[in-house]
Design an enzyme around this catalytic site. Sequence first.
Site, PDB file in Angstrom:
ATOM      1  N   ARG A  15       0.844  -1.191   0.000  1.00 25.69           N
ATOM      2  CA  ARG A  15       0.000   0.000   0.000  1.00 25.69           C
ATOM      3  C   ARG A  15       0.889   1.255   0.000  1.00 25.69           C
ATOM      4  NH1 ARG A  15      -0.568   4.631   2.569  1.00 25.69           N
ATOM      5  NH2 ARG A  15      -0.125   3.570   4.524  1.00 25.69           N
ATOM      6  N   ASP A  16       1.595   1.487   1.095  1.00 25.72           N
ATOM      7  CA  ASP A  16       2.358   2.731   1.216  1.00 25.72           C
ATOM      8  C   ASP A  16       3.484   2.799   0.185  1.00 25.72           C
ATOM      9  OD1 ASP A  16       3.203   5.169   2.218  1.00 25.72           O
ATOM     10  OD2 ASP A  16       3.193   4.529   4.303  1.00 25.72           O
ATOM     11  N   HIS A 212       3.793   4.091  12.926  1.00 21.51           N
ATOM     12  CA  HIS A 212       4.107   4.092  11.492  1.00 21.51           C
ATOM     13  C   HIS A 212       5.158   5.174  11.240  1.00 21.51           C
ATOM     14  CE1 HIS A 212       2.735   3.859   7.149  1.00 21.51           C
ATOM     15  NE2 HIS A 212       3.213   5.085   7.139  1.00 21.51           N
ATOM     16  N   HIS A 214       8.391   6.817   8.773  1.00 16.99           N
ATOM     17  CA  HIS A 214       9.122   6.925   7.509  1.00 16.99           C
ATOM     18  C   HIS A 214      10.567   7.275   7.835  1.00 16.99           C
ATOM     19  CE1 HIS A 214       5.943   6.853   4.294  1.00 16.99           C
ATOM     20  NE2 HIS A 214       5.221   6.826   5.393  1.00 16.99           N
ATOM     21  N   CYS A 245       8.464  10.081  -0.430  1.00 12.88           N
ATOM     22  CA  CYS A 245       7.640  11.062   0.245  1.00 12.88           C
ATOM     23  C   CYS A 245       7.240  12.081  -0.809  1.00 12.88           C
ATOM     24  CB  CYS A 245       8.441  11.717   1.367  1.00 12.88           C
ATOM     25  SG  CYS A 245       7.573  13.071   2.167  1.00 12.88           S
ATOM     26  N   ASN A 254       9.057   4.097   3.944  1.00 16.95           N
ATOM     27  CA  ASN A 254       8.882   3.623   5.313  1.00 16.95           C
ATOM     28  C   ASN A 254      10.181   3.032   5.850  1.00 16.95           C
ATOM     29  OD1 ASN A 254       6.060   2.861   3.840  1.00 16.95           O
ATOM     30  ND2 ASN A 254       5.740   3.531   5.923  1.00 16.95           N
TER      31      ASN A 254
HETATM   32 ZN    ZN Z   1       3.219   6.220   5.390  1.00 18.84          ZN
END
Ligand code: ZN
Length: 313
Positions: A15-16, A212, A214, A245, A254
């Site tokens: 996903r991310d 979570h 990064h 990002c 991440n």
């Molecule tokens: Zn994220």
Amino acid sequence: MKDGIDVLVHEVGPRDGLQSIQTIFPTDAKLEWIRAEAAAGVPQIQVGSFVPPKLLPQMADSADVVRQAIEIPGLTVSALVPNLRGAENGMAAGAHQIGVVLSVSEAHNYSNVKRSVQESLDGFSEIVAHRDAHPEYKDVVISGGLATAFGCTIDGPVKVADVMRVAEEYLKRGADRLSVADTVGYANPGQVKALFEELYRTVGTDVSVGAHFHDTRGLGLANAFAALEAGVRELDACLGGLGGCPYAPGATGNIVTEDLVFMLESMGLRTGIDLDALVACREIMERHLTDEPTHGAFATAGKPLGFQPATAA
Ligand code: ZN
């Protein structure tokens, strides 16, 4: 927490990671990656998000991915949603866990989901009501997300009091858990430890809380350690640190799953994950990338001599 695990590592790469890169993975490629990580012992994977395909074409097949991922034995399948519509689709596909997106920073929330924080909280209540109105969804876990909890690219600093207020609102509205995110990589370990300590003081230690991070500014693993010190036992990460990002071109994504698992296992904390099998998953993922770089120190350097993982082989 699943049996035999001290820290739950939640892989969010499909996903991310995938939503932050140009390459669009075909459904089968996503599933090959997801199956490989599940086979390596990863207990929970965020496999997609239910957003309009116009906004994120990479996520257009999320319903298909969820439907197939829930067939993998033992795997908890999570999906991210911005609103009721997304939650309806996610639950209909069979997701075990629905993560709801909300940024604590008003400006970020508006730019991301075109709603005020209050409107997003009201939308969260609708999602809980939808779950509760359908007996077949009774086991679906609804997670309240607190994005930009450590700072925002539009508003700058975010007040701890605002994070606490949103956390309390979530729980009042029926959240099963909370997920606190350093969405843009602004956090430092001192701030992380203080914020999670304050959060547990505010909501109690019975609430399950995920973190979570990064690695945008190189502090990702240090922040994960600080969260552990404060008592957090669920951490998001992404294989090979895939992604980036949107506000910082060239930045990493991440925290790297393999590096996180190495850190945890070295510290005697069981993840249930086989590191060799996990590192082998990188190649499966990389096969489908075009230009995107991957990251991670453990995969490059390998195990230290005499390394004993906490998870029994
Ligand atoms: Zn994220």
